[in-house]
Design a protein around this motif. Structure first.
Motif, short mmCIF file in Angstrom:
data_model
loop_
_atom_site.label_atom_id
_atom_site.label_comp_id
_atom_site.label_asym_id
_atom_site.label_seq_id
_atom_site.Cartn_x
_atom_site.Cartn_y
_atom_site.Cartn_z
N GLY A 18 0.11 5.83 11.43
CA GLY A 18 -0.93 6.12 11.41
C GLY A 18 -1.04 7.51 10.63
N ILE A 19 -0.32 8.35 9.92
CA ILE A 19 -0.55 9.12 9.11
C ILE A 19 -0.65 8.56 7.84
CG2 ILE A 19 0.44 12.12 8.00
CD1 ILE A 19 1.11 12.58 11.50
N ASN A 20 0.70 8.38 7.23
CA ASN A 20 1.30 8.10 5.83
C ASN A 20 0.40 6.79 5.55
OD1 ASN A 20 3.29 10.39 4.91
ND2 ASN A 20 4.57 9.19 7.48
N GLY A 21 -0.11 5.95 6.86
CA GLY A 21 -0.17 4.50 6.31
C GLY A 21 -2.50 4.93 6.61
N PHE A 22 -2.66 5.59 7.20
CA PHE A 22 -3.86 6.21 6.98
C PHE A 22 -4.98 7.35 6.45
CE2 PHE A 22 -2.86 2.77 9.62
CZ PHE A 22 -3.51 1.69 9.59
N PRO A 25 -4.22 9.32 2.31
CA PRO A 25 -4.35 8.27 0.91
C PRO A 25 -5.60 8.91 1.24
CG PRO A 25 -3.48 6.61 2.78
CD PRO A 25 -3.71 7.90 3.26
N PHE A 26 -6.46 9.58 2.36
CA PHE A 26 -7.64 10.13 1.59
C PHE A 26 -7.52 11.71 2.04
CE2 PHE A 26 -8.44 5.93 3.53
CZ PHE A 26 -9.48 5.48 1.92
N LEU A 88 8.77 7.31 6.78
CA LEU A 88 7.42 6.36 6.04
C LEU A 88 6.46 6.75 5.29
CD1 LEU A 88 7.26 5.43 10.04
CD2 LEU A 88 7.92 4.19 8.52
N VAL A 89 6.67 7.96 4.45
CA VAL A 89 6.01 8.35 3.41
C VAL A 89 5.60 7.13 2.62
CG1 VAL A 89 5.87 9.68 0.77
CG2 VAL A 89 6.07 10.58 3.48
N PRO A 90 6.46 5.97 2.56
CA PRO A 90 5.74 4.62 1.28
C PRO A 90 5.16 3.96 1.71
CG PRO A 90 8.29 5.33 1.60
CD PRO A 90 8.59 6.40 2.98
N LEU A 91 4.60 4.70 2.76
CA LEU A 91 2.67 3.44 3.48
C LEU A 91 2.22 4.22 2.52
CD1 LEU A 91 4.04 3.61 7.23
CD2 LEU A 91 3.82 1.25 5.35
N ASN A 92 2.28 5.11 2.53
CA ASN A 92 0.92 6.41 1.64
C ASN A 92 0.25 5.17 0.62
OD1 ASN A 92 -1.35 7.76 0.54
ND2 ASN A 92 0.51 10.24 0.49
N GLY A 93 -0.93 4.82 0.95
CA GLY A 93 -1.51 3.79 -0.97
C GLY A 93 -1.10 2.37 -0.17
N THR A 94 -0.57 2.29 0.92
CA THR A 94 -0.53 0.31 0.84
C THR A 94 -1.25 -0.43 1.57
OG1 THR A 94 1.15 0.39 2.81
CG2 THR A 94 2.13 1.08 0.28
N ILE A 95 -2.39 0.37 1.60
CA ILE A 95 -2.75 0.00 3.19
C ILE A 95 -4.98 0.68 2.53
CG2 ILE A 95 -3.69 -0.11 5.79
CD1 ILE A 95 -1.54 0.39 6.71
#
Length: 194
Positions: A18-22, A25-26, A88-95
């Motif tokens: 939730g934090i890294n993916g959503f 990024p903002f 899970l930091v790599p999720l940042n910016g993927t969604i």
């Protein structure tokens, strides 16, 4: 013990996603020590997961004196949550989603993670542990206490960063607090019905 570790693993993974993916990024913030860790990340580039674990130390020392069971459960929850935040930091910016969709989905995922952990009397972080202890002493729902603490953190973030987009963080905190309240409340209803 295996069930507790499964709950911590699931809840921590949901929070990390939730934090890294959503949220990251903002450049929004969540509540509790997660929110403070993100704020310090945005201001000075500190690693959010490691900062989160360090911020928890004073609360856990306090918890150890007042309630050793919460201390051990919370310590596991905080360390694993902090690790999942970093892993899970790599999720940042993927969604790629519009900000409102990202806020709602991210808060929903985080809220499930936090709620499931709190329902099992496991704290995903110091503020949540503090809220659990306060709820035990005051008989106020833990989700309501979390919402009040988180609103203060978001307000400080708004005043410090002076970024209007952080108003979305209030929505994140509201959804997370609401879900945590519902999930923990459902357990108490089930308990009284048995």
């Amino acid at each position: 013990m295996v069930k507790k570790l499964a709950v911590i693993g699931f809840g921590s993974t949901m929070i990390g996603i939730g934090i890294n993916g959503f949220i990251l990024p903002f450049h929004l913030i969540n509540g509790g020590f997660f929110g403070i860790s993100l704020l310090l990340n945005y201001l000075w580039g500190l690693k959010a997961g490691i900062t989160f674990i360090i911020l928890n130390i004073p609360v856990y020392l306090f918890a150890f004196k007042s309630n050793p069971l919460y201390f051990y459960n919370g310590l596991m929850g905080a360390v694993i949550s902090g690790m999942m935040l970093e892993i899970l930091v790599p999720l940042n910016g993927t969604i790629q989603l519009p900000i409102m969709s990202s806020v709602i989905i991210g808060a929903f995922i985080i809220g499930i993670g936090v709620g499931v952990m709190l329902r099992a009397h496991v704290s995903p972080g110091g503020m949540d542990l503090l809220a659990l202890l306060l709820a035990k002493w005051s008989n106020v729902n833990v989700g309501v206490i979390l919402l009040a603490i988180d609103a203060v953190i978001i307000t400080i973030g708004l005043l410090t960063l002076q970024e209007p987009r952080l108003f979305y963080s209030l929505l994140v905190v509201s959804i997370v607090g609401l879900l945590a309240s519902i999930i923990t409340f459902l357990k108490s209803v089930k308990f009284y019905m048995n």
